[in-house]
Design a protein around this motif. Sequence first.
Motif, PDB file in Angstrom:
ATOM      1  N   TYR A 169      -0.409  -1.038 -11.028  1.00  0.00           N
ATOM      2  CA  TYR A 169      -0.415  -0.143  -9.875  1.00  0.00           C
ATOM      3  C   TYR A 169      -1.817   0.418  -9.694  1.00  0.00           C
ATOM      4  CZ  TYR A 169       0.871   3.954  -6.993  1.00  0.00           C
ATOM      5  OH  TYR A 169       0.964   4.884  -5.999  1.00  0.00           O
ATOM      6  N   ALA A 209      -3.676   2.986  -6.702  1.00  0.00           N
ATOM      7  CA  ALA A 209      -3.504   3.756  -5.463  1.00  0.00           C
ATOM      8  C   ALA A 209      -4.663   3.430  -4.522  1.00  0.00           C
ATOM      9  CB  ALA A 209      -3.458   5.242  -5.778  1.00  0.00           C
ATOM     10  N   LYS A 210      -4.499   2.364  -3.759  1.00  0.00           N
ATOM     11  CA  LYS A 210      -5.610   1.799  -2.986  1.00  0.00           C
ATOM     12  C   LYS A 210      -6.237   2.787  -2.009  1.00  0.00           C
ATOM     13  CE  LYS A 210      -3.544  -2.820  -3.242  1.00  0.00           C
ATOM     14  NZ  LYS A 210      -2.253  -2.373  -3.817  1.00  0.00           N
ATOM     15  N   ASN A 261       1.655   0.036  -3.412  1.00  0.00           N
ATOM     16  CA  ASN A 261       0.486  -0.054  -4.283  1.00  0.00           C
ATOM     17  C   ASN A 261       0.751  -0.790  -5.583  1.00  0.00           C
ATOM     18  OD1 ASN A 261      -1.302   1.338  -2.581  1.00  0.00           O
ATOM     19  ND2 ASN A 261      -0.521   3.309  -3.278  1.00  0.00           N
TER      20      ASN A 261
END
Length: 214
Positions: free
Chosen positions: A6, A8-9, A156
């Motif tokens: 994962y 968090a773009k 994400n």
Amino acid sequence: MPYFCYIAKYKIELLYEECSQEIVVSEKQTNTREYNLNTDASAGFNFGKIFQGFTGRLTFGKKGIVQTERSIKDSCVQKLYHVIDNIKETEGISSLRQSAEDGDLNGKLYYVYEGDFLIQRPYYRNPQTAEIITVESEFNINGNDYVLQLDCSVKNFSDLNQRGEYEIHSSNYRFFKREIPVRFNTVFMFLNYNSGRVTGSPLYLALFDDNLLL
């Protein structure tokens, strides 16, 4: 080697823009393509075709050579590393366990934590990209019980399928049924602390501890 489940773009993109120039270095790459610059019509020469799709700055080398120069964008993982470096230099990143032991779980923006996480509620279908999944990890410091809850946007997670769903498969099936925990390493943004419950928003979740980014 860590595996990032994962990232968090959107947060990483925003934080990346704030990185100092000393940390974020833009690489450049020159692509060289050779063409026959014969202007005879029979050669089928077409400037439109040659330059079609070129997105960078054009430079001309020796006769018969057209060079394109473009900036290479950092991948999401590379940006994450830059962002973590910048946070370490500016805000600082505290250990959640150490902060709990010190009785200081307020006032810091970023924490690092590694522990066994369970999904908060079981899933029996593929989660959709618009959903939020909460993962939580319990830990004990000096006889005091704590729980860390991290809210994660499904979009994400890695390995989304073409329908925009997070694929439940044989490797993660029991995790999503809330039968087994998964050990994650994370740096997260602190949101709240109340009665032993810490709430945060992760910058990443990664398998395996290699001290990763710290």
